[in-house]
Scaffold this active site. Structure first.
Site, PDB file in Angstrom:
ATOM      1  N   LYS A 108     -72.834  -4.659   5.631  1.00  0.00           N
ATOM      2  CA  LYS A 108     -71.595  -3.757   6.187  1.00  0.00           C
ATOM      3  C   LYS A 108     -71.467  -3.652   7.922  1.00  0.00           C
ATOM      4  CE  LYS A 108     -71.680   0.889   6.045  1.00  0.00           C
ATOM      5  NZ  LYS A 108     -71.349   1.801   7.250  1.00  0.00           N
ATOM      6  N   ASN A 109     -72.730  -3.186   8.350  1.00  0.00           N
ATOM      7  CA  ASN A 109     -72.503  -2.884   9.672  1.00  0.00           C
ATOM      8  C   ASN A 109     -72.624  -3.991  10.568  1.00  0.00           C
ATOM      9  OD1 ASN A 109     -72.612  -0.254   9.079  1.00  0.00           O
ATOM     10  ND2 ASN A 109     -74.666  -0.025   9.258  1.00  0.00           N
ATOM     11  N   ARG A 144     -65.568   5.025  11.048  1.00  0.00           N
ATOM     12  CA  ARG A 144     -66.259   4.941  12.373  1.00  0.00           C
ATOM     13  C   ARG A 144     -66.172   3.706  13.073  1.00  0.00           C
ATOM     14  NH1 ARG A 144     -68.598   7.701  16.417  1.00  0.00           N
ATOM     15  NH2 ARG A 144     -70.226   6.669  17.484  1.00  0.00           N
ATOM     16  N   CYS A 194     -68.861   9.042   8.295  1.00  0.00           N
ATOM     17  CA  CYS A 194     -69.854  10.265   7.393  1.00  0.00           C
ATOM     18  C   CYS A 194     -69.926  11.183   8.471  1.00  0.00           C
ATOM     19  CB  CYS A 194     -71.139   9.543   7.179  1.00  0.00           C
ATOM     20  SG  CYS A 194     -70.569   8.270   5.631  1.00  0.00           S
ATOM     21  N   ARG A 247     -70.102  12.370  16.392  1.00  0.00           N
ATOM     22  CA  ARG A 247     -70.304  10.889  16.563  1.00  0.00           C
ATOM     23  C   ARG A 247     -69.608  10.483  17.818  1.00  0.00           C
ATOM     24  NH1 ARG A 247     -71.028   8.600  11.292  1.00  0.00           N
ATOM     25  NH2 ARG A 247     -71.428   6.606  12.241  1.00  0.00           N
ATOM     26  N   PRO A 248     -70.082  10.728  19.181  1.00  0.00           N
ATOM     27  CA  PRO A 248     -69.565  10.523  20.302  1.00  0.00           C
ATOM     28  C   PRO A 248     -69.529   9.173  20.481  1.00  0.00           C
ATOM     29  CG  PRO A 248     -71.842  11.178  20.656  1.00  0.00           C
ATOM     30  CD  PRO A 248     -71.618  11.246  19.131  1.00  0.00           C
ATOM     31  N   ILE A 249     -68.494   8.690  21.587  1.00  0.00           N
ATOM     32  CA  ILE A 249     -68.252   7.551  22.182  1.00  0.00           C
ATOM     33  C   ILE A 249     -68.365   7.278  23.554  1.00  0.00           C
ATOM     34  CG2 ILE A 249     -67.100   6.677  19.832  1.00  0.00           C
ATOM     35  CD1 ILE A 249     -64.319   6.827  21.586  1.00  0.00           C
ATOM     36  N   ASP A 250     -69.008   8.133  24.332  1.00  0.00           N
ATOM     37  CA  ASP A 250     -69.134   8.337  25.647  1.00  0.00           C
ATOM     38  C   ASP A 250     -69.963   6.924  26.033  1.00  0.00           C
ATOM     39  OD1 ASP A 250     -71.430   9.672  24.252  1.00  0.00           O
ATOM     40  OD2 ASP A 250     -72.254   9.465  26.462  1.00  0.00           O
ATOM     41  N   GLN A 251     -70.604   6.453  25.423  1.00  0.00           N
ATOM     42  CA  GLN A 251     -71.303   5.080  25.893  1.00  0.00           C
ATOM     43  C   GLN A 251     -70.717   4.052  25.700  1.00  0.00           C
ATOM     44  OE1 GLN A 251     -74.617   5.420  27.131  1.00  0.00           O
ATOM     45  NE2 GLN A 251     -73.995   7.370  27.343  1.00  0.00           N
ATOM     46  N   ASP A 281     -80.924   4.903   8.723  1.00  0.00           N
ATOM     47  CA  ASP A 281     -79.935   4.524   7.138  1.00  0.00           C
ATOM     48  C   ASP A 281     -80.657   4.390   5.920  1.00  0.00           C
ATOM     49  OD1 ASP A 281     -77.258   2.678   9.022  1.00  0.00           O
ATOM     50  OD2 ASP A 281     -77.967   4.812   9.012  1.00  0.00           O
ATOM     51  N   ILE A 283     -82.229  10.285  15.096  1.00  0.00           N
ATOM     52  CA  ILE A 283     -80.824   9.780  15.604  1.00  0.00           C
ATOM     53  C   ILE A 283     -79.528  10.757  15.465  1.00  0.00           C
ATOM     54  CG2 ILE A 283     -79.292   7.842  15.025  1.00  0.00           C
ATOM     55  CD1 ILE A 283     -82.056   6.799  16.155  1.00  0.00           C
ATOM     56  N   ARG A 299     -68.316   3.301  -0.069  1.00  0.00           N
ATOM     57  CA  ARG A 299     -68.053   2.715   1.384  1.00  0.00           C
ATOM     58  C   ARG A 299     -68.975   1.661   1.897  1.00  0.00           C
ATOM     59  NH1 ARG A 299     -67.526   7.457   5.612  1.00  0.00           N
ATOM     60  NH2 ARG A 299     -67.124   5.672   6.840  1.00  0.00           N
TER      61      ARG A 299
HETATM   62  C1  EPZ Z   1     -74.204   2.706  13.423  1.00  0.00           C
HETATM   63  O1  EPZ Z   1     -73.460   3.883  13.701  1.00  0.00           O
HETATM   64  C2  EPZ Z   1     -74.085   2.568  12.076  1.00  0.00           C
HETATM   65  N1  EPZ Z   1     -72.690   2.341  11.653  1.00  0.00           N
HETATM   66  C3  EPZ Z   1     -74.553   3.719  11.473  1.00  0.00           C
HETATM   67  O2  EPZ Z   1     -74.923   3.461   9.934  1.00  0.00           O
HETATM   68  C4  EPZ Z   1     -76.126   3.975  11.681  1.00  0.00           C
HETATM   69  O3  EPZ Z   1     -76.611   5.038  11.381  1.00  0.00           O
HETATM   70  C5  EPZ Z   1     -76.169   3.878  13.402  1.00  0.00           C
HETATM   71  O4  EPZ Z   1     -75.413   2.689  13.760  1.00  0.00           O
HETATM   72  C6  EPZ Z   1     -77.646   3.994  13.825  1.00  0.00           C
HETATM   73  O5  EPZ Z   1     -78.175   2.552  13.330  1.00  0.00           O
HETATM   74  C7  EPZ Z   1     -72.056   1.353  11.922  1.00  0.00           C
HETATM   75  O6  EPZ Z   1     -72.629   0.470  12.233  1.00  0.00           O
HETATM   76  C8  EPZ Z   1     -70.338   1.291  11.460  1.00  0.00           C
HETATM   77  P1  EPZ Z   1     -74.951   4.421  17.215  1.00  0.00           P
HETATM   78  P2  EPZ Z   1     -73.143   4.114  15.281  1.00  0.00           P
HETATM   79  O7  EPZ Z   1     -74.005   4.510  18.335  1.00  0.00           O
HETATM   80  O8  EPZ Z   1     -72.724   2.784  15.986  1.00  0.00           O
HETATM   81  C9  EPZ Z   1     -75.671   8.551  19.835  1.00  0.00           C
HETATM   82  C10 EPZ Z   1     -74.426   3.846   7.628  1.00  0.00           C
HETATM   83  O9  EPZ Z   1     -74.928   4.352   6.704  1.00  0.00           O
HETATM   84  N2  EPZ Z   1     -74.388   8.085  20.518  1.00  0.00           N
HETATM   85  O10 EPZ Z   1     -76.087   3.641  17.300  1.00  0.00           O
HETATM   86  O11 EPZ Z   1     -72.051   5.168  15.350  1.00  0.00           O
HETATM   87  C11 EPZ Z   1     -75.275   8.944  18.498  1.00  0.00           C
HETATM   88  O12 EPZ Z   1     -75.023  10.352  18.548  1.00  0.00           O
HETATM   89  C12 EPZ Z   1     -73.896   4.223   8.913  1.00  0.00           C
HETATM   90  O13 EPZ Z   1     -74.355   2.412   7.520  1.00  0.00           O
HETATM   91  C13 EPZ Z   1     -74.039   8.774  21.905  1.00  0.00           C
HETATM   92  O14 EPZ Z   1     -74.483   9.876  22.206  1.00  0.00           O
HETATM   93  O15 EPZ Z   1     -74.511   4.612  15.827  1.00  0.00           O
HETATM   94  C14 EPZ Z   1     -76.750   8.811  17.629  1.00  0.00           C
HETATM   95  O16 EPZ Z   1     -77.503   9.984  18.010  1.00  0.00           O
HETATM   96  C15 EPZ Z   1     -74.160   5.874   9.198  1.00  0.00           C
HETATM   97  N3  EPZ Z   1     -73.051   8.215  22.470  1.00  0.00           N
HETATM   98  C16 EPZ Z   1     -76.990   7.618  18.310  1.00  0.00           C
HETATM   99  O17 EPZ Z   1     -76.481   7.513  19.595  1.00  0.00           O
HETATM  100  C17 EPZ Z   1     -72.235   7.161  22.138  1.00  0.00           C
HETATM  101  O18 EPZ Z   1     -71.207   6.503  22.865  1.00  0.00           O
HETATM  102  C18 EPZ Z   1     -77.038   6.300  17.520  1.00  0.00           C
HETATM  103  O19 EPZ Z   1     -75.689   6.196  17.270  1.00  0.00           O
HETATM  104  C19 EPZ Z   1     -72.661   6.371  20.918  1.00  0.00           C
HETATM  105  C20 EPZ Z   1     -73.893   6.942  20.245  1.00  0.00           C
END
Ligand code: EPZ
Length: 419
Positions: free
Chosen positions: A22-23, A93, A117, A122-126, A306, A328, A398
């Site tokens: 999925k991811n 997301r 979820c 769920r920030p996107i600042d990065q 996950d 996480i 999902r």
């Molecule tokens: C992906 O989410 C997956 N979703 C998530 O899987 C998974 O839990 C996560 O990666 C971690 O492996 C998809 O790929 C669609 P991150 P993502 O950016 O990309 C922080 C599932 O069950 N962060 O790696 O949204 C964030 O808050 C789902 O399949 C920032 O601070 O996760 C978190 O603490 C649930 N700023 C950490 O980083 C940002 O801009 C990891 O988030 C982005 C993230």
């Protein structure tokens, strides 16, 4: 609304084939818009998050053709809209991958702020940090993110946080930037590598995915004719590993990548589970006696967040006290109240859950609180004494393709009914 009814305890035996990741698919499918040619992607899982994506892309003028249950053709030659702001966008997301893709393709994109979820902020600042470092102007309002750039310029970008989404999104954006982009402090999940391989198949020039540094040499276009196969889903495979470990039988997991699963194989073996790995399959069984273990979730190759709720079911049954620390997400223990309704004895202290092992779980009426929590409750229901009813199973749909069919074929007594 639908719910799952599960009668337990049942022993699982037999073979299960893992679906596409999925991811990975939620990134490959939008990234295909970078190509001016028709792109074919195979081994795409039949899950509701992707159904949503197809609708969003068709709203932009992209033509999605379903060549089979798991093969699609994406034709973006008539794309006419670069603003993905419908309600569909806000429901999950991964819509944020349209930012990196359409910024690289078109130099302008507007996308509704992502949903997803409820596992925490769920920030996107990065993601935005990366786009700005490539020279884009990014504006966020209460509903949408708008990014524009006449031409993206390669740069060196070190993320403050290891982020799967930001790593993939900025890698996509940089494929057609002028010059070289170097990404550091990146995510190394298997799906990050899969997206890099897909982009290279399209014509990109990316090296280092899966390591600490990814280097993207910008190219002018990504126009190769491509038929690409999505990798197997690491998390679905891990889910069935846990199910096989606690059900008392032996299951064989087909179409998986064992080396991507070392992060869960190792702790399961420490708990006393028997696991044999082969080229693209794994056999799992146990004597249902589990030693207590302590797990901390981390970015790959650490223990995946996950799979945290799924292994929590095994820890509930371990001989002694185990701990699970979630690093996480802020809110990924919501399944614990539901497991405690089934007779588990789990206490949450901030980021750590303490599992005092019990002899067995009992069936109960429970609700899925996120995608992976729902999968954990399915596993719990299969091995619990009595009947378990799981509501809110839209979460499960999902990310899992035909979850009840796959478990039923292994011997579970599980059915989907309309409430
Ligand atoms: C992906 O989410 C997956 N979703 C998530 O899987 C998974 O839990 C996560 O990666 C971690 O492996 C998809 O790929 C669609 P991150 P993502 O950016 O990309 C922080 C599932 O069950 N962060 O790696 O949204 C964030 O808050 C789902 O399949 C920032 O601070 O996760 C978190 O603490 C649930 N700023 C950490 O980083 C940002 O801009 C990891 O988030 C982005 C993230």
């Amino acid at each position: 609304m639908e719910k799952l009814i599960i009668h337990g305890p049942k022993t699982l035996n037999g073979k299960v084939k893992i679906s596409g990741a999925k991811n990975s698919a939620v990134a490959l499918i939008p990234a295909a818009l970078l190509s001016e040619k028709k792109v074919i992607i195979d081994n795409v899982p039949n899950i509701s998050d992707l159904h949503k994506y197809y609708t969003i892309l068709e709203e932009l003028g992209v033509k999605i053709t379903h060549l089979s249950n798991s093969k699609i053709q994406i034709d973006s030659s008539n794309i006419h809209n670069f603003e993905a702001i419908s309600d569909n966008v806000k429901q999950f997301r991964a819509s944020y991958y349209l930012l990196g893709t359409l910024l690289a393709k078109n130099g302008y994109v507007k996308v509704g702020l992502p949903g997803g979820c409820n596992i925490g902020e769920r920030p996107i600042d990065q993601h935005i940090l990366g786009f700005k470092k490539l020279g884009a102007t990014v504006i966020i309002d209460s509903d949408n993110v708008t990014a524009k750039s006449d031409k993206l310029i390669g740069n060196e970008i070190t993320f403050d946080v290891v982020s799967v989404g930001a790593t993939i999104n900025v890698m996509i954006a940089a494929t057609k930037a002028i010059g070289i982009t170097v990404l550091k402090n990146v995510a190394k999940e298997p799906h990050v590598v899969d997206v890099a391989n897909f982009l290279n198949a399209l014509g990109a020039n990316i090296v280092g995915a899966g390591t600490d540094t990814i280097t993207i040499n910008g190219v002018n276009n990504l126009n190769n004719e491509v038929q690409y196969t999505v990798i197997p889903d690491q998390i679905e495979a891990g889910t069935f590993l846990v199910a096989g470990a606690i059900s008392g039988g032996e299951i064989e997991i087909l179409n998986c990548i064992p080396q991507d699963l070392e992060c869960i194989i190792s702790p399961l073996k420490s708990a006393g589970v028997n696991i044999q790995t082969f080229k693209d399959s794994i056999k799992v069984n146990s004597n249902n006696i589990f030693s207590p273990i302590n797990i901390i979730t981390e970015p790959h190759p650490g223990f995946p967040t996950d799979l945290q709720s799924q292994i929590g079911v095994l820890l509930s049954l371990s001989n002694g006290t185990s701990t699970l620390t979630e690093q996480i997400w802020e809110s990924r223990f919501t399944y614990i109240d539901e497991l405690n309704k089934m007779g588990a004895n789990i206490i949450v202290n901030d980021k750590t859950a303490v599992f005092n092992g019990v002899n067995h779980l009992k069936g109960a009426k429970v609700k899925a609180t996120d995608l992976r929590a729902g999968a954990a409750l399915v596993i719990a229901g299969i091995i619990a004494d009595g009947t378990t009813e799981i509501t809110n199973i839209n979460y499960i749909d999902r990310g899992y393709e035909n979850i009840e069919d796959k478990f039923r074929k292994l011997g579970a007594n599980i059915e989907r009914v309309v409430e």
